[in-house]
Design a protein around this motif. Sequence first.
Motif, short mmCIF file in Angstrom:
data_model
loop_
_atom_site.label_atom_id
_atom_site.label_comp_id
_atom_site.label_asym_id
_atom_site.label_seq_id
_atom_site.Cartn_x
_atom_site.Cartn_y
_atom_site.Cartn_z
N GLY A 1 3.35 4.96 7.23
CA GLY A 1 4.54 3.90 7.73
C GLY A 1 4.42 2.61 6.83
N ASP A 2 5.55 2.04 7.20
CA ASP A 2 5.63 0.73 6.67
C ASP A 2 4.75 -0.49 7.07
N GLU A 3 4.33 -0.26 8.12
CA GLU A 3 3.45 -1.27 8.72
C GLU A 3 2.27 -1.50 8.27
N VAL A 4 1.71 -0.34 7.26
CA VAL A 4 0.39 -0.67 6.49
C VAL A 4 0.54 -1.58 5.39
N ASP A 5 1.58 -2.06 4.92
CA ASP A 5 1.93 -3.09 4.11
C ASP A 5 1.55 -4.49 4.57
N TYR A 6 1.42 -4.66 5.88
CA TYR A 6 1.08 -5.99 6.39
C TYR A 6 -0.51 -6.01 6.48
N ILE A 7 -1.23 -4.95 6.18
CA ILE A 7 -2.82 -5.11 6.34
C ILE A 7 -3.17 -6.11 5.23
N ASP A 8 -4.48 -6.73 5.73
CA ASP A 8 -5.09 -7.52 4.80
C ASP A 8 -5.44 -6.85 3.55
N LYS A 9 -5.35 -7.26 2.25
CA LYS A 9 -5.50 -6.87 0.78
C LYS A 9 -7.01 -6.24 0.94
N SER A 10 -7.92 -7.13 1.47
CA SER A 10 -9.28 -6.68 1.30
C SER A 10 -9.54 -5.17 1.75
N ILE A 11 -8.58 -4.80 2.79
CA ILE A 11 -8.83 -3.48 3.55
C ILE A 11 -7.73 -2.61 2.46
N THR A 12 -6.69 -2.84 2.24
CA THR A 12 -5.88 -1.97 1.32
C THR A 12 -6.61 -1.42 0.09
N ILE A 13 -7.17 -2.12 -0.50
CA ILE A 13 -7.67 -1.88 -1.87
C ILE A 13 -8.75 -0.82 -1.61
N HIS A 14 -9.74 -0.81 -0.61
CA HIS A 14 -10.58 -0.06 -0.40
C HIS A 14 -9.96 1.29 0.01
N VAL A 15 -8.91 1.12 0.99
CA VAL A 15 -8.35 2.59 1.56
C VAL A 15 -7.70 3.16 0.17
N LEU B 1 0.82 -1.08 0.08
CA LEU B 1 -0.02 0.02 -0.02
C LEU B 1 0.88 1.25 0.04
N LYS B 2 2.20 1.45 0.66
CA LYS B 2 2.68 2.44 0.90
C LYS B 2 3.43 3.05 -0.39
N ALA B 3 3.86 1.99 -1.12
CA ALA B 3 4.49 2.23 -2.51
C ALA B 3 3.41 2.59 -3.31
N THR B 4 2.28 2.13 -3.41
CA THR B 4 1.20 2.37 -4.22
C THR B 4 0.67 3.65 -4.18
N LEU B 5 0.60 4.17 -2.83
CA LEU B 5 -0.02 5.46 -2.46
C LEU B 5 1.21 6.67 -3.13
N GLU B 6 2.31 6.38 -2.81
CA GLU B 6 3.80 7.26 -3.17
C GLU B 6 3.49 7.48 -4.84
N ASP B 7 3.35 6.29 -5.24
CA ASP B 7 3.05 6.47 -6.80
C ASP B 7 2.04 7.16 -7.29
N LEU B 8 0.99 6.91 -6.45
CA LEU B 8 -0.15 7.56 -6.74
C LEU B 8 -0.02 9.10 -6.66
N VAL B 9 0.59 9.28 -5.41
CA VAL B 9 0.66 10.96 -5.21
C VAL B 9 1.70 11.47 -6.32
N ASN B 10 2.74 10.73 -6.75
CA ASN B 10 3.48 11.21 -7.65
C ASN B 10 3.01 11.46 -9.03
N HIS B 11 1.90 10.63 -9.38
CA HIS B 11 1.40 10.66 -10.71
C HIS B 11 0.51 12.05 -10.60
N TRP B 12 -0.21 12.24 -9.53
CA TRP B 12 -1.10 13.42 -9.49
C TRP B 12 0.00 14.55 -9.54
#
Length: 437
Positions: free
Chosen positions: A334-348, A309-320
Motif C-alpha cells: 500500500g501507499d501508506e508504507v511510504d510514510y514510515i521512518d527511513k531507518s525502518i524502510t531501509i532494513h525492510v 519504499l513502494k516504488a523501490t520494491l516495485e523496481d526491485l521486483v521488476n529488476h528480478w
Amino acid sequence: MSLRHQIIYRILISSLCMVVLGGAIAIWQARQSVDKEVEASIHLALQLITLGIADAPVFQQVDDLSHLRVLQETRHLSIQLQKPDGQLIQFTGDHQPSNPEEMPPAWYIRLVQENYPKVEHQLKTKDGKVLNLIIQAQPLDEITEVWQESVEFFASILLLTLLTFAAVNLVFNKSLKSIAVIVDALRGIESGQYQHKLPTFAVEEFDNIAKAVNHMMVELEKTRQENRALTQHSLAIQEDERQRLSQELHDEFGQSLTAIKVMAVTAAHQKADTRKISISITEVCDHLMTVVRSMMQQLHPLVLTELGLKATLEDLVNHWAERNPELELTINCGDEVDYIDKSITIHVFRVIQECLTNVIRHSQAQHVNIDLELLDSPHAQLQLRIQDDGKGCDFSKINRGFGLLGMKERIKSLNGEILCRSQPGEGMSISAWVPVV
C-alpha cells in the motif's frame, strides 16, 4: 537482611508467640485443674466426715476424735476442729513440698491460685456442746505439681525450638552452598564465561534452576558465536565490497578517463576528426554514467529516498523479473508504507532483497508472493510476509549461511519479530512484524 536471618527471626517470633499462647493456655488449664482438685477434695472430706460419724451422730466427749482420723490423709485441704472454748485442733494441712527448690515462684502461685471459700461443718457432743469443723483449701502441693508439668511442657517447647533452629541451619547451610554456586555461575555469565556448567543438585528446585542456567549458557554461547561469525562475515563482505568497488573504479573510470584524455589531446590537432572524437567521448561518458548508477544502486538505492519504499520494491521486483522470466513475482504493497521512518524502510528493503536473492539462488521456486501492509491494531506495526513454492529446507540441518541470520538481526534491531517456516518440498514462508512509532 539475608534469607537465613529472615527465616530465623520468623521462627523466633513464632516460637515466642507459641510460648506466650502456650503459657496463657497452661495457666488457664492450671487454674481449672487446681479448682477441680480442690473442689473434689472438699467434697471427699465432707463425705468422709459423714461416713465417719454415721454410726455415732454425736461425740461421747469433746476430746473423742477417733472418728476424724480418716481426714488426716486428705490432700489439698487444711482441716481444723474448733472446740467450744475456741481452741483449734489441726488434722491436715501440712502439705509443703519436701524440697523448697520445688516450690513454684510467687508470681505463678498468684496467677493460678484463687480465693477459695472456707467450709464449716458443725458437730455435736453427747453433752450438747457444739464443735465447729473448719475446712479450707490449701492447693500449694497441687500448684507445685502443675508447675512441674508446666516446666516440663516449656522445656519441651524450648528443646523443639532449638532442634528446629538446628535443622533450619543445617538445611540453610546446604541450600546456601548451592545458592553460592549458582550465584558464582551467574557472575561468570555476566563476565562472558559460558563454558562452566552448573553441577547436578540433590534438591529438585535447585536442580531445575541449574538446568535453566545451563540451557541459558548454551544459548548465550550459541548466540555469541553466531554474532561473532556474523560480524566477521559482515567485515569480510565489507572488505570484498570495497575491493570490488576499488577494482571497478580502477578498471572503468581509469580506462575511460584515460581514453577521454587521449581523445581530448587528439582533438587539439588541426587535422583531427572533431565530430568523431566528440561522439566517442559522449559514448564513454554514457558508459561511465551507467557504471556510476549501478554502483550507487548497490551502495544505496536512491529511488528509496526519492520515491519511497513502494516504488523501490516495485523496481526491485521488476529488476528480478526481467533477469528471471521463469519466476512469477507478485507484490502487494500500500501507499501508506511510504510514510514510515527511513531507518525502518531501509532494513525492510534489505530483508526483501535478501529473500529474493535466496529464492533465486536456492529455492528453485516458480511463484513468489510479497505482502507488505501497515496494521493499526492493536498497535501500529508493519507486517511483512514472503512466501514461495520452492523446495524448502530443514532449518535444523542448515549449518552455514548468513542470509537468514542477517535478516533476523535486522528485524530484531528494530524491536520486531520474525518467524521462518519451511519443510522440505513445501517452500518457505517468512513473516515479520516491526513496530512503527
